[in-house]
Scaffold this motif. Structure first.
Motif, PDB file in Angstrom:
ATOM      1  N   GLY A 194       1.320  -1.709   0.051  1.00  0.00           N
ATOM      2  CA  GLY A 194      -0.138   0.274   0.166  1.00  0.00           C
ATOM      3  C   GLY A 194       1.124   1.253  -0.121  1.00  0.00           C
ATOM      4  O   GLY A 194       1.715   1.249   1.081  1.00  0.00           O
ATOM      5  N   MET A 195       0.580   2.079  -0.924  1.00  0.00           N
ATOM      6  CA  MET A 195       1.857   3.191  -0.736  1.00  0.00           C
ATOM      7  C   MET A 195       1.168   4.815  -0.369  1.00  0.00           C
ATOM      8  O   MET A 195       1.209   5.346  -0.907  1.00  0.00           O
ATOM      9  CB  MET A 195       1.629   3.596  -2.623  1.00  0.00           C
ATOM     10  CG  MET A 195       2.412   2.538  -3.305  1.00  0.00           C
ATOM     11  SD  MET A 195       4.194   2.419  -2.192  1.00  0.00           S
ATOM     12  CE  MET A 195       4.930   3.622  -2.770  1.00  0.00           C
ATOM     13  N   GLY A 196      -0.810   4.462  -0.217  1.00  0.00           N
ATOM     14  CA  GLY A 196      -1.242   5.833   0.231  1.00  0.00           C
ATOM     15  C   GLY A 196      -2.298   5.141   0.829  1.00  0.00           C
ATOM     16  O   GLY A 196      -3.683   4.332  -0.218  1.00  0.00           O
ATOM     17  N   ALA A 197      -3.439   6.278   1.541  1.00  0.00           N
ATOM     18  CA  ALA A 197      -4.866   6.137   1.223  1.00  0.00           C
ATOM     19  C   ALA A 197      -5.334   7.506   1.822  1.00  0.00           C
ATOM     20  O   ALA A 197      -4.382   8.076   2.494  1.00  0.00           O
ATOM     21  CB  ALA A 197      -4.579   4.942   2.154  1.00  0.00           C
ATOM     22  N   TYR A 198      -6.536   7.076   1.609  1.00  0.00           N
ATOM     23  CA  TYR A 198      -7.410   8.295   1.909  1.00  0.00           C
ATOM     24  C   TYR A 198      -8.318   8.010   2.925  1.00  0.00           C
ATOM     25  O   TYR A 198      -9.389   6.243   2.710  1.00  0.00           O
ATOM     26  CB  TYR A 198      -7.668   9.584   1.261  1.00  0.00           C
ATOM     27  CG  TYR A 198      -8.058   8.620   0.584  1.00  0.00           C
ATOM     28  CD1 TYR A 198      -7.458   8.398  -1.016  1.00  0.00           C
ATOM     29  CD2 TYR A 198      -9.435   8.940   0.010  1.00  0.00           C
ATOM     30  CE1 TYR A 198      -8.027   7.823  -2.001  1.00  0.00           C
ATOM     31  CE2 TYR A 198     -10.439   8.369  -1.109  1.00  0.00           C
ATOM     32  CZ  TYR A 198      -9.198   7.685  -2.027  1.00  0.00           C
ATOM     33  OH  TYR A 198      -9.925   7.310  -3.263  1.00  0.00           O
ATOM     34  N   SER A 199      -9.099   8.405   3.778  1.00  0.00           N
ATOM     35  CA  SER A 199     -10.657   8.271   4.022  1.00  0.00           C
ATOM     36  C   SER A 199     -11.108   9.304   4.663  1.00  0.00           C
ATOM     37  O   SER A 199     -10.642  10.615   5.023  1.00  0.00           O
ATOM     38  CB  SER A 199     -10.595   7.693   5.920  1.00  0.00           C
ATOM     39  OG  SER A 199     -11.139   7.446   6.862  1.00  0.00           O
ATOM     40  N   PRO A 200     -12.331   9.571   4.594  1.00  0.00           N
ATOM     41  CA  PRO A 200     -13.065   9.066   4.238  1.00  0.00           C
ATOM     42  C   PRO A 200     -13.059   8.398   2.264  1.00  0.00           C
ATOM     43  O   PRO A 200     -12.843   9.228   1.905  1.00  0.00           O
ATOM     44  CB  PRO A 200     -15.284   9.192   4.020  1.00  0.00           C
ATOM     45  CG  PRO A 200     -14.848  10.585   4.037  1.00  0.00           C
ATOM     46  CD  PRO A 200     -13.539  10.606   4.485  1.00  0.00           C
ATOM     47  N   ALA A 201     -13.577   7.071   2.304  1.00  0.00           N
ATOM     48  CA  ALA A 201     -13.631   6.608   0.813  1.00  0.00           C
ATOM     49  C   ALA A 201     -15.284   7.453   0.428  1.00  0.00           C
ATOM     50  O   ALA A 201     -16.097   6.989   0.555  1.00  0.00           O
ATOM     51  CB  ALA A 201     -13.349   4.870   0.384  1.00  0.00           C
ATOM     52  N   PRO A 202     -15.076   8.174  -0.774  1.00  0.00           N
ATOM     53  CA  PRO A 202     -16.262   8.552  -1.207  1.00  0.00           C
ATOM     54  C   PRO A 202     -17.466   7.581  -1.590  1.00  0.00           C
ATOM     55  O   PRO A 202     -18.602   7.196  -2.049  1.00  0.00           O
ATOM     56  CB  PRO A 202     -15.875   9.515  -2.024  1.00  0.00           C
ATOM     57  CG  PRO A 202     -14.641   9.756  -1.803  1.00  0.00           C
ATOM     58  CD  PRO A 202     -13.867   8.946  -1.392  1.00  0.00           C
ATOM     59  N   VAL A 203     -16.431   6.028  -2.940  1.00  0.00           N
ATOM     60  CA  VAL A 203     -17.907   5.589  -3.406  1.00  0.00           C
ATOM     61  C   VAL A 203     -18.362   4.673  -2.059  1.00  0.00           C
ATOM     62  O   VAL A 203     -19.369   3.751  -2.698  1.00  0.00           O
ATOM     63  CB  VAL A 203     -16.243   4.952  -4.008  1.00  0.00           C
ATOM     64  CG1 VAL A 203     -15.164   3.849  -3.276  1.00  0.00           C
ATOM     65  CG2 VAL A 203     -17.483   3.900  -4.979  1.00  0.00           C
ATOM     66  N   LEU A 204     -17.592   4.449  -1.322  1.00  0.00           N
ATOM     67  CA  LEU A 204     -18.426   3.975   0.289  1.00  0.00           C
ATOM     68  C   LEU A 204     -19.357   5.041   0.985  1.00  0.00           C
ATOM     69  O   LEU A 204     -19.135   4.645   1.805  1.00  0.00           O
ATOM     70  CB  LEU A 204     -18.010   3.229   0.972  1.00  0.00           C
ATOM     71  CG  LEU A 204     -17.643   1.965   0.700  1.00  0.00           C
ATOM     72  CD1 LEU A 204     -16.386   1.048   2.178  1.00  0.00           C
ATOM     73  CD2 LEU A 204     -18.317   1.508   1.701  1.00  0.00           C
ATOM     74  N   SER A 205     -20.438   5.241  -0.050  1.00  0.00           N
ATOM     75  CA  SER A 205     -21.008   5.606   0.632  1.00  0.00           C
ATOM     76  C   SER A 205     -22.102   5.393   2.209  1.00  0.00           C
ATOM     77  O   SER A 205     -22.348   4.065   1.952  1.00  0.00           O
ATOM     78  CB  SER A 205     -22.818   6.038  -0.309  1.00  0.00           C
ATOM     79  OG  SER A 205     -23.253   5.114  -0.665  1.00  0.00           O
ATOM     80  N   ASP A 206     -22.301   5.790   2.223  1.00  0.00           N
ATOM     81  CA  ASP A 206     -23.530   5.213   3.665  1.00  0.00           C
ATOM     82  C   ASP A 206     -24.345   4.131   3.488  1.00  0.00           C
ATOM     83  O   ASP A 206     -24.525   3.236   4.280  1.00  0.00           O
ATOM     84  CB  ASP A 206     -24.122   6.390   4.609  1.00  0.00           C
ATOM     85  CG  ASP A 206     -23.257   7.658   4.911  1.00  0.00           C
ATOM     86  OD1 ASP A 206     -22.130   7.061   4.976  1.00  0.00           O
ATOM     87  OD2 ASP A 206     -23.944   8.737   5.278  1.00  0.00           O
ATOM     88  N   ALA A 207     -24.685   4.526   1.940  1.00  0.00           N
ATOM     89  CA  ALA A 207     -25.765   3.329   2.165  1.00  0.00           C
ATOM     90  C   ALA A 207     -25.137   1.973   1.552  1.00  0.00           C
ATOM     91  O   ALA A 207     -25.619   0.937   1.629  1.00  0.00           O
ATOM     92  CB  ALA A 207     -26.407   3.903   0.338  1.00  0.00           C
ATOM     93  N   ILE A 208     -23.832   2.470   0.555  1.00  0.00           N
ATOM     94  CA  ILE A 208     -23.270   1.111   0.611  1.00  0.00           C
ATOM     95  C   ILE A 208     -22.896   0.883   1.700  1.00  0.00           C
ATOM     96  O   ILE A 208     -22.968  -0.688   1.704  1.00  0.00           O
ATOM     97  CB  ILE A 208     -22.377   1.594  -0.223  1.00  0.00           C
ATOM     98  CG1 ILE A 208     -23.301   2.055  -2.085  1.00  0.00           C
ATOM     99  CG2 ILE A 208     -21.569   0.134  -0.670  1.00  0.00           C
ATOM    100  CD1 ILE A 208     -21.991   2.385  -3.380  1.00  0.00           C
ATOM    101  N   ALA A 209     -22.216   1.307   2.862  1.00  0.00           N
ATOM    102  CA  ALA A 209     -21.748   0.641   3.652  1.00  0.00           C
ATOM    103  C   ALA A 209     -23.008   0.153   4.795  1.00  0.00           C
ATOM    104  O   ALA A 209     -22.784  -0.815   5.478  1.00  0.00           O
ATOM    105  CB  ALA A 209     -21.175   1.741   5.015  1.00  0.00           C
TER     106      ALA A 209
END
Ligand code: AMP
Ligand code: GLY
Length: 420
Positions: A226-241
């Motif tokens: 893993g070369m880097g990360a960010y949070s939150p991940a917009p693709v994982l919307s509340d509905a999908i989570a």
């Protein structure tokens, strides 16, 4: 309280930093630790996969709580050993750690509860595996069943690559981990990571993140840790989570409890998202590295309260106090990583980087020597920042990188590109 953190990577440095923000922590020991942990806590030389040695160390040092970072001690049963002697610890039993340690086990549990994931078949025989690949065609994914330090997965775009992977795995490249092979349907979509605390019964989501696995910009070149990360991940919307929680995570956790191996710790679900639907790629039984660094930056001091409640079966009493913020971490690695790289070069400029609740340079593969910080691994620093927007977090992280003086290192300059 006296707290012990097991591990020596950027993940554990971030955990140690978050724990130290919490006034409940009186004394923190990290084993074996790195230069970052040495600067903020005590470090101890300890074989962290030896449950007996860890338990003795805890008794000698009056440790009240143990935070287990990596998967190896979990799979080796260190959490079982500690709980057996009455030491509170965060992390699943060896039986429950099979969710990461055996891909075939996870596929079987998912099938039992109908959790959406890739279709699969499992093989202990190379001929049968080759026939299956010929029948299914490419793209197709070949996985060693066991723990293979993140290298046991081949996403084969051609049948020839898949067959070569079968030869490698049954040829003994991964030792016992490759004695059984799982072959999976290739899933298209966008990947994201979902982190959920589980205390055997209750599930509490604590954040989403996206990693960057390839070494090169625009997601090119070989895979890395893993070369880097960010949070939150917009693709994982509340509905999908919510869908992932209801369709995948809660049913898996209920099945684990039903089988007499309740899960306790953080469950890291790797999800593939397509057309608004999540499917499970894999489970890990620990925090992601570097995903943990952005989660800790966002959670701060409450991380310890959450992890203790998790260990003590009190998660139903807890809520996560969210700030409307974003965090990003950029990995600085030694030139050559993920291939061969040199150790021992000096890292300068660390003192020029701010250290506060919005800026931290977490250490991964570093060691301290006579007041200097030396590179001591492939992934070396995790330059981490928080901001009101992802763009602000990113600007802060790259500003710190520009203050560092380490010509033997490199980083990707495009972390966060999908979200920005
Ligand atoms: P794992 O170690 O299972 O996370 O696999 C490593 C990476 O391989 C994942 O993060 C995905 O990018 C990819 N991968 C694993 N399984 C699949 C699949 N069934 N379809 C597509 N990509 C996959
Ligand atoms: N960053 C991926 C992992 O920790 O598995």
């Amino acid at each position: 309280m006296n707290i012990l953190v097991l591990g020596s990577g950027g993940r554990e440095d971030a955990l140690a930093w978050a724990i130290l923000q919490n006034p409940k922590c009186d004394r923190l020991i990290c084993a074996p630790g790195n230069a970052g942990m040495e600067a903020m806590a005590e470090c101890a030389d300890l074989d962290i996969c030896n449950g007996g040695a860890v338990a003795n160390f805890c008794e000698e040092n009056a440790i009240d709580f143990v935070m287990i970072g990596p998967e190896a001690p979990l799979a080796a049963g260190v959490a079982d050993r500690l709980r057996a002697v009455g030491i509170s610890c965060f992390g699943p039993s060896a039986a429950a750690a099979k969710l990461e340690a055996s891909k075939a086990f996870t596929k079987e549990i998912c099938a039992a509860v109908g959790a959406p994931t890739a279709a699969y078949a499992r093989f202990t025989d190379a001929h049968a595996a080759r026939d299956y690949i010929a029948a299914q065609g490419a793209p197709i994914v070949v996985k060693a069943d066991g723990l293979a330090a993140g290298k046991g997965v081949i996403v084969a775009m051609t049948e020839a690559e898949a067959l070569a992977a079968i030869d490698t795995m049954f040829g003994g490249e991964f030792g016992a981990a490759g004695a059984e092979v799982v072959i999976e349907e290739f899933m298209e979509g966008e990947e994201a990571s979902f982190f959920v605390l589980v205390d055997g019964e209750s599930c509490l989501p604590i954040g989403t993140a996206q990693d960057h696995k390839r070494v090169g910009e625009s997601d090119t070149g070989p895979n890395t840790g893993g070369m880097g990360a960010y949070s939150p991940a917009p693709v994982l919307s509340d509905a999908i989570a919510d869908m992932a929680l209801e369709q995948i995570i809660r049913p898996t956790m209920a099945e684990m409890a039903r089988r007499g191996m309740p899960y306790q710790g953080v469950l890291y679900a790797g999800l593939m998202i397509r057309d608004g639907q999540p499917r499970l790629v894999e489970y890990n039984v620990r925090f992601g590295d570097p995903e943990c660094q952005v989660l800790m930056m966002r959670l701060g001091a409450q991380a310890l309260d959450l992890m203790m409640a998790c260990a003590e079966g009190r998660l139903d009493e807890m809520a996560v106090n969210w700030a409307d913020d974003h965090a990003m971490t950029v990995v600085m690695a030694a030139q050559g990583y993920p291939g061969e790289y040199a150790k021992g070069s000096e890292i300068r400029g660390l003192e020029a980087c701010p250290r506060d609740s919005a800026h931290m340079v977490f250490h991964a593969g570093t060691k301290a020597e006579r007041g200097r910080v030396l590179a001591n691994g492939g992934r070396v620093l995790n330059v981490t920042a928080r901001g009101a927007t992802l763009a602000e977090a990113r600007a802060r992280a790259y500003d710190m990188i520009d203050r560092l003086d380490w010509p033997e290192g490199f980083c990707r300059r495009d972390i966060g590109w999908r979200a920005l």
